[in-house]
Enzyme design. Sequence first.
Site, PDB file in Angstrom:
ATOM      1  N   HIS A  32     -22.037  22.480  63.963  1.00  9.87           N
ATOM      2  CA  HIS A  32     -22.603  21.204  64.413  1.00  9.87           C
ATOM      3  C   HIS A  32     -23.014  21.325  65.884  1.00  9.87           C
ATOM      4  O   HIS A  32     -22.385  22.058  66.653  1.00  9.87           O
ATOM      5  CB  HIS A  32     -21.575  20.070  64.227  1.00  9.87           C
ATOM      6  CG  HIS A  32     -22.174  18.730  64.464  1.00  9.87           C
ATOM      7  ND1 HIS A  32     -22.313  18.188  65.724  1.00  9.87           N
ATOM      8  CD2 HIS A  32     -22.719  17.839  63.605  1.00  9.87           C
ATOM      9  CE1 HIS A  32     -22.903  17.007  65.624  1.00  9.87           C
ATOM     10  NE2 HIS A  32     -23.168  16.772  64.343  1.00  9.87           N
ATOM     11  N   GLU A  87     -31.006  18.920  62.960  1.00  3.19           N
ATOM     12  CA  GLU A  87     -30.743  17.785  63.853  1.00  3.19           C
ATOM     13  C   GLU A  87     -31.188  18.145  65.268  1.00  3.19           C
ATOM     14  O   GLU A  87     -30.535  18.964  65.926  1.00  3.19           O
ATOM     15  CB  GLU A  87     -29.249  17.479  63.917  1.00  3.19           C
ATOM     16  CG  GLU A  87     -28.609  17.101  62.615  1.00  3.19           C
ATOM     17  CD  GLU A  87     -27.235  16.429  62.827  1.00  3.19           C
ATOM     18  OE1 GLU A  87     -27.063  15.342  62.294  1.00  3.19           O
ATOM     19  OE2 GLU A  87     -26.381  16.996  63.532  1.00  3.19           O
TER      20      GLU A  87
END
Length: 218
Positions: A88, A136
């Site tokens: 992430h 992202e």
Amino acid sequence: MFVINCKNYEEISGDKIIKFVKTAEKISKKYKVKIAISPPQHLIGLVANSSIPIFAQHIDDSKIGSTTGFIIPELLKKSKVKGSLINHSEHRISSKEIERLILKLKELKMISILCVKDVAEVKKYVKLNPDYIAIEPPELIGSGKAVSKEQPELISKAANIINNSKNKTELLCGAGIVSGEDVAKAIELGSKGILVASGIIKAKDWNKIISEFAKALV
Ligand code: G3P
């Protein structure tokens, strides 16, 4: 699939995570939409036995045994955790670790969601054949400005790369997604689902906002 990353937001601290997961379970059943949740790491055991998939937010490339403080995929599996986010934006790891962790989750028959920040990383990592790649752009995370509206080309380019690869990886996208309209736009651009955090966790009415997202995915 619709993945909710709870990060370490205060709104889902302590027992509140149980209410949150129960709300998502009900909506998942009602709309027949696959909703998965990544609770804060220390709360994962509280909800891992749910009817919807529970994923870790991060795992470590480390072994069972004398590895104090590390998150070990084998042990997560024993607690019924179904998979994990890997890399992430807020917890990046090296490409060697990414490679080893995707392999490890495959061996364990657990789901891998590899997070990447741009199209170059989609190209680089699709070869590793993770179950999902979630694109992202870091600058939009938590901004309330949806990737599907601010950078639509990013999603369509990523979708093209993944569709042209020979593996079964599916595309997710995330960052700044706050409404059903943002979700619908992401799907229209070729994403198979979304990865979301603040737009849901920080909303006043979880039932209402999760339902809005779910309906956009039906
Ligand atoms: O993991 C999801 C994430 O980084 C996006 O965050 O708050 O922009 O939905 P948010």
